[in-house]
Design a protein around this motif. Sequence first.
Motif, mmCIF file in Angstrom:
data_model
loop_
_atom_site.group_PDB
_atom_site.id
_atom_site.type_symbol
_atom_site.label_atom_id
_atom_site.label_comp_id
_atom_site.label_asym_id
_atom_site.label_seq_id
_atom_site.Cartn_x
_atom_site.Cartn_y
_atom_site.Cartn_z
ATOM 1 N N ILE A 33 -1.265 -32.349 5.996
ATOM 2 C CA ILE A 33 0.156 -31.417 5.944
ATOM 3 C C ILE A 33 0.022 -30.167 6.344
ATOM 4 O O ILE A 33 -1.009 -29.428 6.351
ATOM 5 N N THR A 34 1.111 -29.678 6.769
ATOM 6 C CA THR A 34 1.177 -28.189 7.427
ATOM 7 C C THR A 34 1.871 -27.392 6.491
ATOM 8 O O THR A 34 3.069 -27.846 6.160
ATOM 9 N N ILE A 35 1.444 -26.306 6.091
ATOM 10 C CA ILE A 35 2.097 -25.340 5.253
ATOM 11 C C ILE A 35 2.488 -24.208 6.311
ATOM 12 O O ILE A 35 1.644 -23.539 6.899
ATOM 13 N N ARG A 36 3.570 -23.750 6.090
ATOM 14 C CA ARG A 36 4.080 -22.676 6.793
ATOM 15 C C ARG A 36 4.445 -21.491 5.766
ATOM 16 O O ARG A 36 5.426 -21.728 4.792
ATOM 17 N N GLU A 37 3.630 -20.620 5.891
ATOM 18 C CA GLU A 37 3.777 -19.434 5.247
ATOM 19 C C GLU A 37 4.740 -18.458 5.678
ATOM 20 O O GLU A 37 4.354 -17.823 6.870
ATOM 21 N N LEU A 38 5.585 -18.018 5.021
ATOM 22 C CA LEU A 38 6.916 -16.958 5.332
ATOM 23 C C LEU A 38 6.609 -16.008 4.335
ATOM 24 O O LEU A 38 6.914 -16.099 3.394
ATOM 25 N N GLY A 39 6.510 -14.686 4.836
ATOM 26 C CA GLY A 39 6.647 -13.458 4.168
ATOM 27 C C GLY A 39 8.046 -13.195 3.461
ATOM 28 O O GLY A 39 8.955 -13.482 4.178
ATOM 29 N N GLY A 40 7.944 -12.531 2.503
ATOM 30 C CA GLY A 40 9.246 -12.183 1.856
ATOM 31 C C GLY A 40 10.000 -11.176 2.657
ATOM 32 O O GLY A 40 11.388 -11.449 2.611
ATOM 33 N N CYS A 41 9.578 -10.484 3.587
ATOM 34 C CA CYS A 41 10.325 -9.748 4.618
ATOM 35 C C CYS A 41 10.815 -10.548 5.615
ATOM 36 O O CYS A 41 11.912 -10.227 6.269
ATOM 37 N N PRO A 65 5.896 -5.743 -11.109
ATOM 38 C CA PRO A 65 7.208 -5.841 -11.643
ATOM 39 C C PRO A 65 8.328 -5.155 -10.834
ATOM 40 O O PRO A 65 9.444 -5.673 -11.156
ATOM 41 N N THR A 66 8.158 -4.192 -9.830
ATOM 42 C CA THR A 66 8.878 -3.805 -9.233
ATOM 43 C C THR A 66 9.642 -4.786 -8.308
ATOM 44 O O THR A 66 10.985 -4.457 -7.584
ATOM 45 N N GLN A 67 9.024 -5.877 -7.851
ATOM 46 C CA GLN A 67 9.544 -6.806 -7.101
ATOM 47 C C GLN A 67 10.326 -8.104 -7.755
ATOM 48 O O GLN A 67 10.720 -8.903 -6.958
ATOM 49 N N VAL A 68 10.119 -7.970 -9.054
ATOM 50 C CA VAL A 68 10.979 -8.945 -9.690
ATOM 51 C C VAL A 68 12.299 -9.459 -9.176
ATOM 52 O O VAL A 68 12.672 -10.489 -9.137
ATOM 53 N N ALA A 69 13.266 -8.465 -9.220
ATOM 54 C CA ALA A 69 14.594 -8.351 -8.835
ATOM 55 C C ALA A 69 14.697 -9.208 -7.389
ATOM 56 O O ALA A 69 15.579 -10.078 -7.155
ATOM 57 N N SER A 70 14.049 -8.570 -6.331
ATOM 58 C CA SER A 70 14.225 -9.119 -4.829
ATOM 59 C C SER A 70 13.728 -10.409 -4.921
ATOM 60 O O SER A 70 14.162 -11.303 -4.476
ATOM 61 N N SER A 71 12.459 -10.816 -5.735
ATOM 62 C CA SER A 71 11.906 -12.146 -5.884
ATOM 63 C C SER A 71 12.977 -13.043 -6.502
ATOM 64 O O SER A 71 13.133 -14.319 -5.813
ATOM 65 N N ILE A 73 16.282 -12.915 -6.435
ATOM 66 C CA ILE A 73 17.552 -13.097 -5.627
ATOM 67 C C ILE A 73 17.025 -14.156 -4.308
ATOM 68 O O ILE A 73 17.782 -14.843 -4.047
ATOM 69 N N GLN A 74 15.588 -13.942 -3.895
ATOM 70 C CA GLN A 74 15.230 -14.837 -2.903
ATOM 71 C C GLN A 74 15.017 -16.114 -3.373
ATOM 72 O O GLN A 74 15.229 -17.278 -2.669
ATOM 73 N N LEU A 75 14.517 -16.345 -4.580
ATOM 74 C CA LEU A 75 14.314 -17.795 -5.279
ATOM 75 C C LEU A 75 15.821 -18.469 -5.420
ATOM 76 O O LEU A 75 16.078 -19.602 -5.158
ATOM 77 N N LEU A 76 16.674 -17.694 -6.027
ATOM 78 C CA LEU A 76 18.157 -18.117 -6.124
ATOM 79 C C LEU A 76 18.939 -18.597 -5.084
ATOM 80 O O LEU A 76 19.435 -19.474 -4.906
ATOM 81 N N SER A 77 18.583 -17.780 -3.813
ATOM 82 C CA SER A 77 19.119 -18.122 -2.547
ATOM 83 C C SER A 77 18.506 -19.300 -1.996
ATOM 84 O O SER A 77 18.963 -20.183 -1.263
ATOM 85 N N LEU A 78 17.118 -19.686 -2.021
ATOM 86 C CA LEU A 78 16.571 -20.685 -1.653
ATOM 87 C C LEU A 78 16.994 -22.177 -2.463
ATOM 88 O O LEU A 78 17.296 -22.979 -1.665
ATOM 89 N N LEU A 79 17.107 -21.790 -3.708
ATOM 90 C CA LEU A 79 17.435 -23.171 -4.365
ATOM 91 C C LEU A 79 18.912 -23.234 -4.393
ATOM 92 O O LEU A 79 19.266 -24.352 -4.481
ATOM 93 N N SER A 80 19.851 -22.357 -3.815
ATOM 94 C CA SER A 80 21.224 -22.905 -3.645
ATOM 95 C C SER A 80 21.501 -23.344 -2.158
ATOM 96 O O SER A 80 22.490 -23.602 -1.819
#
Length: 152
Positions: A33-41, A65-71, A73-80
């Motif tokens: 399996i190939t894992i593609r790692e994409l940074g948050g940026c 904890p300063t990254q919770v909000a942006s993480s 948002i990115q998670l919700l975007s991915l899930l939608s």
Amino acid sequence: LSSKEGAKGLGEPPATLPTVGTNLTDLLLQRKITIRELGGCMGPIWPSYYGDCSAVLFMIDAANPTQVASSCIQLLSLLSAEQLASVSVLILFNKIDLPCYMSLVEMKSLFRMQDIVSCATQSITMVETSARDGTGLPDVLQWLQATLRDPS
């Protein structure tokens, strides 16, 4: 994905640095399996990779904890994303080896994970991990093997 003890066949753990850009890693489980790692940026271009995606591993820095909000948002975007509507998701709360990490209970509360899981179309699993000492690695490998099992 390897521990200091060196999980069988995975080698030594890589240096832990934030991902800038994209990295490819091949793992041999039951099959390659190939894992593609994409940074948050790289969030704005993530959707261009969704079509080739069989599963998602979403890593969150549990010691920042300063990254919770942006993480979140990115998670919700991915899930939608429509292309990922039926793709299994593993959320990794990483860096639990650091003294300042937030516990799984705290992270679930901050992310309102119960609400996210109840609204998501995907199967979502959560694991606490430490990329440095290998904590949670067996759970990640087991999830990968079960999720990416050859359908034939």
